[in-house]
Design an enzyme around this catalytic site. Structure first.
Site, PDB file in Angstrom:
ATOM      1  N   GLU A 105       0.832  -1.204   0.000  1.00  0.00           N
ATOM      2  CA  GLU A 105       0.000   0.000   0.000  1.00  0.00           C
ATOM      3  C   GLU A 105       0.867   1.255   0.000  1.00  0.00           C
ATOM      4  OE1 GLU A 105      -2.188  -1.542   3.437  1.00  0.00           O
ATOM      5  OE2 GLU A 105      -3.996  -1.161   2.299  1.00  0.00           O
ATOM      6  N   GLU A 125      -3.544  -9.428   4.359  1.00  0.00           N
ATOM      7  CA  GLU A 125      -4.298  -9.063   5.553  1.00  0.00           C
ATOM      8  C   GLU A 125      -5.456 -10.023   5.851  1.00  0.00           C
ATOM      9  OE1 GLU A 125      -3.156  -7.097   3.275  1.00  0.00           O
ATOM     10  OE2 GLU A 125      -2.493  -5.184   4.112  1.00  0.00           O
TER      11      GLU A 125
HETATM   12  N1  T1G Z   1       4.647  -7.181  11.768  1.00  0.00           N
HETATM   13  C1  T1G Z   1       5.422  -7.517  12.812  1.00  0.00           C
HETATM   14  N2  T1G Z   1       6.275  -8.557  12.818  1.00  0.00           N
HETATM   15  C2  T1G Z   1       6.334  -9.290  11.696  1.00  0.00           C
HETATM   16  C3  T1G Z   1       5.551  -9.004  10.555  1.00  0.00           C
HETATM   17  C4  T1G Z   1       4.688  -7.883  10.611  1.00  0.00           C
HETATM   18  N3  T1G Z   1       3.956  -7.513   9.569  1.00  0.00           N
HETATM   19  N4  T1G Z   1       5.844  -9.935   9.607  1.00  0.00           N
HETATM   20  C5  T1G Z   1       6.762 -10.735  10.142  1.00  0.00           C
HETATM   21  N5  T1G Z   1       7.056 -10.368  11.386  1.00  0.00           N
HETATM   22  C6  T1G Z   1       8.062 -10.958  12.270  1.00  0.00           C
HETATM   23  C7  T1G Z   1       7.756 -12.398  12.615  1.00  0.00           C
HETATM   24  O1  T1G Z   1       6.908 -12.457  13.740  1.00  0.00           O
HETATM   25  C8  T1G Z   1       9.147 -12.905  12.912  1.00  0.00           C
HETATM   26  O2  T1G Z   1       9.489 -12.366  14.179  1.00  0.00           O
HETATM   27  C9  T1G Z   1      10.024 -12.171  11.914  1.00  0.00           C
HETATM   28  O3  T1G Z   1       9.280 -10.999  11.538  1.00  0.00           O
HETATM   29  C10 T1G Z   1      10.342 -12.975  10.689  1.00  0.00           C
HETATM   30  O4  T1G Z   1       9.090 -13.411  10.160  1.00  0.00           O
HETATM   31  C11 T1G Z   1      -2.700  -1.336   6.943  1.00  0.00           C
HETATM   32  C12 T1G Z   1      -2.640  -3.234   8.645  1.00  0.00           C
HETATM   33  C13 T1G Z   1       6.978 -11.040   5.585  1.00  0.00           C
HETATM   34  C14 T1G Z   1       6.669 -13.186   4.302  1.00  0.00           C
HETATM   35  O5  T1G Z   1       0.596 -10.152   6.991  1.00  0.00           O
HETATM   36  O6  T1G Z   1       4.023 -13.146   5.886  1.00  0.00           O
HETATM   37  O7  T1G Z   1      -0.138  -4.303   6.698  1.00  0.00           O
HETATM   38  O8  T1G Z   1       9.744 -14.460  15.462  1.00  0.00           O
HETATM   39  O9  T1G Z   1       9.665 -15.848  10.270  1.00  0.00           O
HETATM   40  O10 T1G Z   1       9.614 -16.504   6.802  1.00  0.00           O
HETATM   41  O11 T1G Z   1      -3.189  -2.912   5.314  1.00  0.00           O
HETATM   42  O12 T1G Z   1       6.749 -12.731   7.979  1.00  0.00           O
HETATM   43  O13 T1G Z   1      11.726 -13.442  14.338  1.00  0.00           O
HETATM   44  O14 T1G Z   1      10.681 -12.305  16.312  1.00  0.00           O
HETATM   45  O15 T1G Z   1       7.685 -15.008   8.936  1.00  0.00           O
HETATM   46  O16 T1G Z   1      11.080 -14.542   5.997  1.00  0.00           O
HETATM   47  C15 T1G Z   1       0.289  -7.461   6.606  1.00  0.00           C
HETATM   48  C16 T1G Z   1       3.137 -11.118   7.597  1.00  0.00           C
HETATM   49  C17 T1G Z   1       0.320  -6.832   7.955  1.00  0.00           C
HETATM   50  C18 T1G Z   1       2.888 -10.173   6.411  1.00  0.00           C
HETATM   51  C19 T1G Z   1       8.546 -12.911   5.925  1.00  0.00           C
HETATM   52  N6  T1G Z   1       1.521  -8.192   6.402  1.00  0.00           N
HETATM   53  N7  T1G Z   1       4.480 -11.631   7.514  1.00  0.00           N
HETATM   54  O17 T1G Z   1       8.585 -14.335   6.110  1.00  0.00           O
HETATM   55  O18 T1G Z   1      10.038 -14.481   8.174  1.00  0.00           O
HETATM   56  S1  T1G Z   1      -1.202  -6.014   8.245  1.00  0.00           S
HETATM   57  C20 T1G Z   1       1.560  -9.516   6.641  1.00  0.00           C
HETATM   58  C21 T1G Z   1       4.791 -12.638   6.659  1.00  0.00           C
HETATM   59  C22 T1G Z   1      -1.132  -4.603   7.310  1.00  0.00           C
HETATM   60  C23 T1G Z   1      -2.264  -2.647   6.332  1.00  0.00           C
HETATM   61  C24 T1G Z   1      -2.374  -3.768   7.297  1.00  0.00           C
HETATM   62  C25 T1G Z   1       6.207 -13.111   6.738  1.00  0.00           C
HETATM   63  C26 T1G Z   1       7.087 -12.548   5.606  1.00  0.00           C
HETATM   64  P1  T1G Z   1      10.478 -13.188  15.144  1.00  0.00           P
HETATM   65  P2  T1G Z   1       9.055 -14.788   9.415  1.00  0.00           P
HETATM   66  P3  T1G Z   1       9.880 -15.035   6.731  1.00  0.00           P
END
Ligand code: T1G
Length: 691
Positions: A105, A125
């Site tokens: 976004e 999301e």
């Molecule tokens: N926020 C906070 N922490 C996150 C995070 C996030 N979005 N994504 C990953 N982490 C942390 C995770 O907990 C782990 O932490 C570390 O990063 C590595 O993650 C307004 C509101 C990006 C594909 O849903 O799908 O945007 O355990 O092991 O395998 O519209 O993480 O090491 O302390 O998964 O390389 C939307 C969620 C948010 C993406 C990377 N975004 N993340 O995968 O590493 S809502 C998501 C993933 C939003 C807006 C709305 C995956 C990854 P720790 P990992 P990875």
């Protein structure tokens, strides 16, 4: 600062630097706004490049901030995007690795976007029970069309950037150095005016109405328990029908509704639970792991065959040992049949099948296993058989090999004591079918070495299992809790229910399968043997006899075409059994129990609180490291509904005060001897806390 500013001649570069995924937390958002302002104030700067350091551009909003004041603290993501979009100088998003959720976004708010191939582009999301809340539902359809945008928003799956190269989303694909490519592009467009804004693109799709309707049909089934997909469609519909600003406001409204739902909180809980489970206090992520180049499995039965497949699927050669060639041939036949079924479903190619079969070898000689780095025993669940196997393994396996047992109920420390190397012994409790169920309980013995535990947890990820650490106790985490769940189910039969009512109540709660259909599938004789053993070992664990009466009639479940239900050969459909229902009623009469009508609420409370109460004991004994690990066990191994977050999360949502009060109430009711409030549950209740 988690967003740094640098000047490269007349181009400003803002670099997101908030490991591990450049989550758009408050500090990062502030850094971007400050950087844009600096570039605007600097007359020599002609364009701005926004780029991510590390893994990729950005994994989106910082989910950890959700439902906290920081999530909405200005500059909010909306403000950041508006600042960029209204900026008087061109802003170019330079994308590599991933641009997800709020990260995409943010890029959509820029005037231009360039990307390297193989970058994961997603609006995931919906998988967190929300929807893109910073303009994604309004801007993405304007860039890639309604159908493709709808698929990405409603399903949340990532799309590689090169598959979107033919859309307006990317102005250029960069194959060389991303920053150089982005700056070269910036020089080309620095003076182009008016600055292009995604919001100004009109949605051209003439078939939008049909596309939306088709998607509503497609998600009807899941819509019952998950509100987010439907609202994703509503938001995209607004992008088609409303002026941009109105669409944006509507999207914001839907987002704020969804982020408060229990379903969304449960899905986010599960997201973090999966990532917390790999963290073991006292064992750092930099622990040196043992190399796992080759594996071995003892036993080619249902479990052994399934376990071997996990290694072959991960490309790890595996040797299966049996005591007779016929057993090996049968096991290999099972494996081949499983792969051929997957091939028929189009989820495996012939080449992959052949490669995997090629990775599986067999032997009748223990000596053939000596070079394996790990061996997993999956033989008969009898301590004397385990002893023979582990004494033999201790003789033949090379030093440093990991010796794992798939035992589901026996004492792992006792098994370790059969070897001269208890530090190399660990439990790997797979769930049947082992090649399908994601859960792997990794059982840490008293002597299990830290590097052995860390190695097996990393191996779990490699073989696509969800590894959860358990201490040694009878039933570890999952089965120990399910035993209390089944105890209540049996008592409810005595007190007034019939199997179909209990199963229906639990399946309406969201379980894939109620206790009796599940027991018929797994085999009622398994529980029967455990109860017989229990009578000797744990006289305090009193059960209703109803389950034994069933087994005494040879009604072991689907495998005998008769269990709690009747089955027609070759058909898994469970048919209520008059014989069983009469047996239950007669049993209650023998006991002098006046059966009563019992509501579904009581059924659900007694079964689910039995889980949470035992889970509290498992926590206070340190068998599980954290409550979310227990939830993960139930979400990945027992069909607990994802939208309820697991037994501990669910109990916390209900309120532990209500749960402990209910347990007290049941303790003073019929069969109340089976209920004792776990001290830890009482403690948290007294302190007004949750799990
Ligand atoms: N926020 C906070 N922490 C996150 C995070 C996030 N979005 N994504 C990953 N982490 C942390 C995770 O907990 C782990 O932490 C570390 O990063 C590595 O993650 C307004 C509101 C990006 C594909 O849903 O799908 O945007 O355990 O092991 O395998 O519209 O993480 O090491 O302390 O998964 O390389 C939307 C969620 C948010 C993406 C990377 N975004 N993340 O995968 O590493 S809502 C998501 C993933 C939003 C807006 C709305 C995956 C990854 P720790 P990992 P990875």
């Amino acid at each position: 600062m988690t967003a740094s500013f640098s000047e490269h001649g007349d181009i400003a570069v803002i670099t997101l630097d908030n490991p591990p995924v450049n989550g758009l937390g408050f500090a990062t958002r502030s850094g971007i706004v400050d950087g844009v302002q600096r570039a605007l104030d600097h007359p020599a700067i002609r364009a701005i490049v926004l780029i991510g350091s590390g893994k990729g551009f950005s994994g989106g909003a910082d989910i950890r901030e959700f439902n906290t004041p920081k999530a909405l603290q200005e500059p909010s993501l909306h403000t950041v995007i508006r600042t960029i979009e209204s900026c008087g100088k061109p802003v170019i998003a330079a994308i590599h690795g991933m641009a997800m959720g709020g990260g995409l976004e943010l890029a959509l708010g820029c005037h231009y976007r360039v990307a390297t191939p193989a970058a994961q582009i997603a609006l995931p999301e919906v998988k967190l029970g929300i929807l893109p809340g910073a303009g994604g539902t309004q801007r993405l359809p304007r860039m890639i069309g309604v159908q493709r945008a709808l698929n990405m928003i409603v399903h949340g799956a990532p799309v590689p950037s090169e598959q979107l190269a033919d859309t307006h989303l990317f102005d250029r694909m960069i194959t060389g150095d991303l920053l150089e490519g982005a700056m070269a592009f910036a020089h080309e467009i620095a003076d182009v005016r008016p600055l292009p804004k995604v919001r100004d693109h009109q949605i051209q799709d003439t078939d939008a109405t049909q596309v939306l309707q088709a998607m509503r049909e497609q998600i009807k089934a899941q819509a019952q328990h998950y509100p987010a997909p439907t609202k994703c469609i509503d938001a995209v519909e607004a992008a088609i029908n409303l002026p941009f600003e109105d669409g944006l406001s509507f999207e914001r409204e839907l987002f704020l509704q969804l982020v408060q739902t229990t379903e969304s909180k449960a899905l986010r809980h599960s997201f973090f639970a999966e990532r917390s489970a790999v963290k073991i206090p006292g064992i750092g992520p930099d622990t040196t792991l043992r190399e796992i180049r080759a594996a071995a499995v003892i036993g080619a039965g249902t479990m052994g065959a399934g376990i071997a497949m996990n290694f072959a699927n991960a490309g790890i050669p595996v040797c299966v040992l049996e005591t007779a060639q016929a057993a090996l041939d049968k096991g290999l036949g099972t494996i081949r049949r499983n792969y051929e079924n997957t091939l028929k479903k189009g989820r495996l190619t012939q080449e992959q099948l052949d490669k995997r079969m090629g990775l599986i070898s067999t032997t009748l000689e223990y000596e053939a296993l000596s070079s394996a780095d790990i061996v997993i025993e999956a033989v008969f669940e009898e301590i004397s058989v385990k002893e023979t196997v582990f004494r033999r393994l201790d003789q033949v396996m090379k030093p440093g090999a990991i010796l794992a047992s798939n035992t589901s109920t026996l004492d792992l420390d006792r098994i370790a004591s059969f070897t001269s190397r208890p530090q190399d012994v660990i439990g790997m409790h797979f769930f049947s079918p082992a090649n399908v169920m994601k859960l792997l309980e990794v059982v840490r013995g008293k002597a299990t070495a830290d590097d052995v535990l860390a190695t097996v947890m990393a191996l779990a990820k490699k073989i696509k299992k969800t590894g959860v650490v358990s201490g040694v106790c009878d039933g570890f985490i999952g089965n120990r809790m399910i035993e209390q769940y089944l105890r209540q189910a049996f008592y409810l039969l005595e007190e007034g229910c019939l199997p179909a009512q209990i199963d229906q109540a639990i399946e309406n709660f969201g379980f894939a399968m109620g206790p009796f259909r599940m027991s018929d599938l797994a085999g009622n004789d398994i529980g029967w043997h455990i109860r017989q053993r229990r009578r000797v070992e744990r006289p305090d664990m009193v059960y209703s006899q109803i389950g034994d009466k069933l087994c005494e009639r040879g009604r072991f479940g689907q495998k005998t075409s008769a269990g709690w239900y009747d089955y027609h050969p070759g058909d898994r459909t469970a048919h209520a059994s008059d014989e069983v229902n009469q047996m239950i009623i007669a049993h209650a009469a023998e006991l002098g129990v006046a059966r009563r009508a019992i509501g579904d609420d009581e059924i659900v409370e007694r079964l689910i609180y039995a889980l949470a109460n035992e889970g509290a004991r498992i926590l206070e004994e340190g068998i599980a490291l954290r409550a979310s690990d227990i939830d993960l066990v139930y979400l990945t191994g027992y069909g607990f509904p994802l939208y309820r977050g697991g037994p501990m999360f669910y109990a916390s949502c209900v309120g532990l005060d209500k749960v402990s009060a209910a347990v007290q109430r049941y303790a003073s009711g019929p069969n109340g001897h089976a209920w004792h409030v776990a001290p830890f549950l009482q403690k948290l209740t007294d302190e007004g806390k949750s799990f």
